[in-house]
Design an enzyme around this catalytic site. Structure first.
Site, PDB file in Angstrom:
ATOM      1  N   TRP A   1      68.458  43.183  76.562  1.00  0.00           N
ATOM      2  CA  TRP A   1      68.089  44.523  77.039  1.00  0.00           C
ATOM      3  C   TRP A   1      66.711  44.840  76.470  1.00  0.00           C
ATOM      4  O   TRP A   1      66.470  44.636  75.278  1.00  0.00           O
ATOM      5  CB  TRP A   1      69.087  45.598  76.573  1.00  0.00           C
TER       6      TRP A   1
ATOM      7  N   GLU B   1      70.986  43.285  80.824  1.00  0.00           N
ATOM      8  CA  GLU B   1      71.479  44.672  80.922  1.00  0.00           C
ATOM      9  C   GLU B   1      70.440  45.586  81.559  1.00  0.00           C
ATOM     10  O   GLU B   1      69.278  45.589  81.160  1.00  0.00           O
ATOM     11  CB  GLU B   1      71.811  45.180  79.504  1.00  0.00           C
TER      12      GLU B   1
ATOM     13  N   LYS C   1      69.029  49.517  82.922  1.00  0.00           N
ATOM     14  CA  LYS C   1      69.033  50.894  82.447  1.00  0.00           C
ATOM     15  C   LYS C   1      68.372  51.779  83.493  1.00  0.00           C
ATOM     16  O   LYS C   1      67.582  51.288  84.304  1.00  0.00           O
ATOM     17  CB  LYS C   1      68.290  50.993  81.105  1.00  0.00           C
TER      18      LYS C   1
ATOM     19  N   ASP D   1      76.099  48.696  81.600  1.00  0.00           N
ATOM     20  CA  ASP D   1      76.422  49.680  80.562  1.00  0.00           C
ATOM     21  C   ASP D   1      76.707  50.966  81.323  1.00  0.00           C
ATOM     22  O   ASP D   1      75.846  51.451  82.080  1.00  0.00           O
ATOM     23  CB  ASP D   1      75.209  49.820  79.621  1.00  0.00           C
TER      24      ASP D   1
ATOM     25  N   HIS E   1      74.236  53.840  81.789  1.00  0.00           N
ATOM     26  CA  HIS E   1      72.909  53.543  82.330  1.00  0.00           C
ATOM     27  C   HIS E   1      72.755  53.751  83.828  1.00  0.00           C
ATOM     28  O   HIS E   1      72.015  53.037  84.498  1.00  0.00           O
ATOM     29  CB  HIS E   1      72.532  52.100  81.989  1.00  0.00           C
TER      30      HIS E   1
ATOM     31  N   HIS F   1      79.057  46.992  78.849  1.00  0.00           N
ATOM     32  CA  HIS F   1      78.941  47.799  77.638  1.00  0.00           C
ATOM     33  C   HIS F   1      79.714  49.066  77.946  1.00  0.00           C
ATOM     34  O   HIS F   1      79.310  49.828  78.828  1.00  0.00           O
ATOM     35  CB  HIS F   1      77.480  48.173  77.346  1.00  0.00           C
TER      36      HIS F   1
ATOM     37  N   ASP G   1      72.248  61.495  76.921  1.00  0.00           N
ATOM     38  CA  ASP G   1      72.664  60.449  75.978  1.00  0.00           C
ATOM     39  C   ASP G   1      73.638  59.476  76.626  1.00  0.00           C
ATOM     40  O   ASP G   1      74.611  59.887  77.254  1.00  0.00           O
ATOM     41  CB  ASP G   1      73.328  61.079  74.749  1.00  0.00           C
TER      42      ASP G   1
ATOM     43  N   ASP H   1      75.299  57.145  74.879  1.00  0.00           N
ATOM     44  CA  ASP H   1      76.028  56.430  73.821  1.00  0.00           C
ATOM     45  C   ASP H   1      77.019  57.259  73.012  1.00  0.00           C
ATOM     46  O   ASP H   1      77.148  57.068  71.809  1.00  0.00           O
ATOM     47  CB  ASP H   1      75.015  55.786  72.863  1.00  0.00           C
TER      48      ASP H   1
ATOM     49  N   ASP I   1      79.488  49.908  73.166  1.00  0.00           N
ATOM     50  CA  ASP I   1      78.109  50.275  72.805  1.00  0.00           C
ATOM     51  C   ASP I   1      77.963  51.786  72.715  1.00  0.00           C
ATOM     52  O   ASP I   1      77.669  52.444  73.705  1.00  0.00           O
ATOM     53  CB  ASP I   1      77.123  49.709  73.847  1.00  0.00           C
TER      54      ASP I   1
HETATM   55  C1  RNT Z   1      70.253  50.735  75.139  1.00  0.00           C
HETATM   56  C2  RNT Z   1      71.236  49.698  75.536  1.00  0.00           C
HETATM   57  C3  RNT Z   1      71.462  48.631  74.504  1.00  0.00           C
HETATM   58  C4  RNT Z   1      71.533  49.191  73.113  1.00  0.00           C
HETATM   59  C5  RNT Z   1      71.954  48.194  72.071  1.00  0.00           C
HETATM   60  C6  RNT Z   1      71.663  48.669  70.702  1.00  0.00           C
HETATM   61  O1  RNT Z   1      70.188  51.764  76.021  1.00  0.00           O
HETATM   62  O2  RNT Z   1      72.458  50.287  75.871  1.00  0.00           O
HETATM   63  O3  RNT Z   1      72.600  47.919  74.825  1.00  0.00           O
HETATM   64  O4  RNT Z   1      72.385  50.279  73.038  1.00  0.00           O
HETATM   65  O5  RNT Z   1      71.407  46.979  72.352  1.00  0.00           O
HETATM   66 ZN    ZN Z   2      74.146  48.994  76.215  1.00  0.00          ZN
END
Ligand code: RNT
Ligand code: ZN
Length: 417
Positions: free
Chosen positions: A183, A224, A226, A257, A260, A284, A292, A294, A324
Site C-alpha cells: 500500500w 491495496e 485507497k 480495505d 477505502h 483488510h 477515518d 480505521d 487493520d
Molecule cells: C492505509 C492502509 C494501510 C495501513 C497499514 C498501516 O490507509 O489501510 O493498510 O493502514 O498498512
Molecule cells: Zn489497510
C-alpha cells in the site's frame, strides 16, 4: 465441557439444518492475520518521526508499547484474550535492530526480523508482511513508488525488493505462506495536471519489485487500493481501478480495505465479483467513520455481511483475512481484542446461517420467505455458540476478558512512562 445453554442452542440450530459443532470446528481453522500496529499507533521501531502518509491515529491513551519486547508481550496478551487462530501481520518499520546497528529501509534484511520469526515459530503462527511506504524522510511530497524524482522512486523500489526477500524468509521459516501487501500513500491534495504519469510510474515500480525472484507458492504479493488520504483528498495513485487491474494482469492479489471506498460502497458486494475472476483475494477488515478508515471493528452489519460473503461462497481458503484498525484513544490491548473478537463473531454468525436454504429461496423467487427467515435467524442463540467456541479455544468467555485486560493494564501497561 459443553454447557446446557450450548446444548439447547445446538438443538435449535439443528432445526434449521445448521450444525453448530461443525461451525465451531471450521472457525478454529481460519487464520486471521492480526495487525501488529494497533499496539503502538503505527509507530514502528525504525524511526522517531511522526506518522505520515495520509493516515493518522488520534488519542493518547497511556501505555503504548515502546519496544519490541513490549509489543510482543501485548500481542501475546491479545492472543490469549481472543479465540481462534492467528498470523502475525508486520510492517517493515517493525524491523528489530540490535547492537547499535541501523540500516535504512532499502537495505533491510531477514536478520532484522529474526526475533519476530522466533516469536511466530514458538506460537505456530505464520507471518504476513507489509513494506512501509510512509513515516520516512524519503517520502517526498507524499510520493513514493510514483514519484517523478528517480532517486525517491529507486529507494522505494529497493525497499519493495528487500520486502519480497523478507517475505520469502518468513514463509520458509514458518512453513506458512506469506502475504506481502503493498500500500502506498501517493496522491495529491489538489486537482492534478497529470493523472496518468504517476500511475504509469507506480506500475513500472511494481514491475521492478515483482521481478525479484520469489517462490509463488510461498509469497503472495497483494496490492491495496485507497480512495483518499488526509491531505491527499483529490487524487490517489493506487485507486481501486488501478490496483484491481494491475493485480489481475500480473497474477498478484487484490486487497480490499473496507475503509477505502466511497461511503455508500460496500466491500461485501465486491467480494463475489473478485472471487469469480481471481483464485485468491485479500481483505483488510476495519470500520470507516466519516474521514477515518480505521476505527475498531464492531459486530455490525457490514462486518457480518463481509463474513457471510466469504462463508456462503465457500471461500474461507481463498480469502486472506487481515485486520487493520488503530485507535489510540482507548486501551490499545482492548481495542485490538474487541476488533479481533468481533471479526471472529461475524465469521461464526456467517457459519451459523442456513446458507443453502436461503439461496434456494432466492432462486425460487420466494422473497417473502427469504426476508422472513433472514430476520428470524437474527435472534437465534448465537451467543451460546460463541461462548462455547471461546471456551473450547481456551479463551475468556463473555466479558471475562475485560477483567484480564484491566489487570494487565494495572500491572503492565500503566507502568510505562
Ligand atoms: C492505509 C492502509 C494501510 C495501513 C497499514 C498501516 O490507509 O489501510 O493498510 O493502514 O498498512
Ligand atoms: Zn489497510
Amino acid at each position: 465441557m459443553a454447557t446446557e445453554r450450548y446444548a439447547s442452542a445446538k438443538a435449535q440450530y439443528a432445526k434449521i439444518g445448521v450444525d453448530t459443532d461443525k461451525a465451531i470446528e471450521t472457525l478454529k481453522k481460519v487464520p486471521i492475520s492480526l495487525h501488529c500496529w494497533q499496539g503502538d499507533d503505527v509507530t514502528g521501531f525504525d524511526q522517531d518521526g511522526p506518522l505520515t502518509g495520509g493516515i493518522q491515529t488520534t488519542g493518547n491513551y497511556p501505555g503504548k508499547a515502546r519496544t519490541p519486547e513490549e509489543l510482543m508481550a501485548d500481542y501475546d496478551k491479545v492472543f490469549k484474550l481472543c479465540p481462534g487462530q492467528y498470523k502475525l501481520n508486520l510492517h517493515a518499520s517493525y524491523a528489530i535492530f540490535e547492537d547499535g546497528e541501523h540500516v535504512d529501509r532499502d537495505k533491510i534484511q531477514p536478520k532484522h526480523f529474526a526475533k519476530w520469526v522466533e516469536f511466530a515459530k514458538e506460537r505456530n503462527m505464520g507471518i504476513d508482511f507489509n513494506p512501509t511506504y510512509f513515516s520516512h524522510s524519503m517520502v517526498k511530497d507524499n510520493l513514493t513508488l510514483s514519484s517523478p524524482d528517480e532517486e525517491v522512486r529507486k529507494f522505494w523500489i529497493e525497499h519493495g525488493k528487500r520486502c519480497i526477500e523478507i517475505s520469502q524468509y518468513f514463509a520458509e521459516e514458518t512453513g506458512i505462506p506469506c502475504v506481502m501487501n503493498i500500500w502506498i500513500p501517493d496522491g495529491y491534495k489538489d486537482i492534478p495536471a497529470d493523472r496518468l504519469g504517476p500511475r504509469a510510474r507506480f506500475a513500472d515500480s511494481l514491475d521492478q519489485i515483482l521481478a525479484t525472484p520469489y517462490d509463488k507458492t510461498k509469497v503472495y504479493p497483494a496490492l491495496e487500493s485507497k480512495v483518499f488520504g488526509i491531505g491527499l483528498e483529490s487524487y490517489t495513485v493506487g485507486s481501486s481501478e488501478f490496483t484491481v487491474n494491475y493485480a489481475a494482469h500480473h497474477g498478484i492479489i487484490s486487497l480490499m480495505d473496507n475503509g477505502h471506498y466511497h461511503p455508500t460502497e460496500v466491500v461485501s458486494d465486491k467480494i463475489s465479483s473478485l472471487l469469480l475472476f481471481n483464485d485468491k483475494i485479500a481483505l483488510h477488515v476495519t470500520r470507516p467513520v466519516r474521514w477515518d478508515s480505521d476505527h475498531v471493528i464492531r459486530f455490525d452489519d457490514e462486518t457480518k455481511e463481509i463474513c457471510k460473503e466469504i462463508v456462503r461462497n465457500d471461500a474461507l481458503d481463498r480469502v486472506f483475512i487481515a485486520t487493520d484498525y488503530f485507535d489510540a484513544s482507548i486501551n490499545r490491548i482492548a481495542a485490538w481484542t474487541i476488533g479481533a473478537r468481533n471479526l471472529q463473531k461475524a465469521l461464526l454468525a456467517a457459519l451459523l446461517e442456513p446458507n443453502a436454504d436461503l439461496k434456494k429461496l432466492q432462486d425460487e423467487s420466494r422473497f417473502t420467505q427469504l426476508l422472513a427467515l433472514q430476520e428470524e435467524i437474527k435472534t437465534y442463540p448465537m451467543g451460546d455458540v460463541w461462548d462455547e467456541y471461546c471456551a473450547s479455544c481456551g479463551a475468556p468467555v463473555g466479558e471475562e476478558w475485560i477483567k484480564e485486560m484491566e489487570k494487565y493494564e494495572e500491572e503492565v501497561t500503566s507502568k510505562r512512562a
